[in-house]
Design a protein around this motif. Structure first.
Motif: not given
Length: 103
Positions: A66-85, A6-12
């Protein structure tokens, strides 16, 4: 070379896969909130670096899971408000509670 999914402040961080099936007894997400950002290589690039201060490592008991978890995390990280929290969590307990609420 570590690849950042994930290209942001967070990385998987996709950790090394177990050699044998069923070696992970219970799936887990390991979270490290770093004091100072560390540069990770952006997935799909050999040169682009991304400063990361929160690293997620997965220990998962199966490919589909693994795929399910990755999809959920990537979806979460694509939301700026979630990342901020997530980034604003002050301690491990707060981080876990925030993730439970968001996932």
């Amino acid at each position: 070379i570590l690849r950042c999914l994930v290209g942001s402040e967070m990385c998987i961080r996709d950790s090394p896969h177990p050699m044998e099936r069923n070696t992970i007894k219970k799936s887990a997400i390991i979270i490290a909130k770093l004091k100072e950002p560390v540069n990770f290589t952006l997935m799909g690039s050999d040169t682009d670096q991304v400063p990361v201060d929160i690293v997620f490592t997965l220990a998962v008991d199966g490919g589909e899971h693994q795929l399910t978890i990755l999809q959920e995390l990537v979806g979460l990280f694509s939301e700026p408000k979630s990342m901020q929290k997530i980034a604003q969590a002050n301690n491990p307990k707060e981080m876990i509670q925030t993730l439970k609420e968001l996932l």
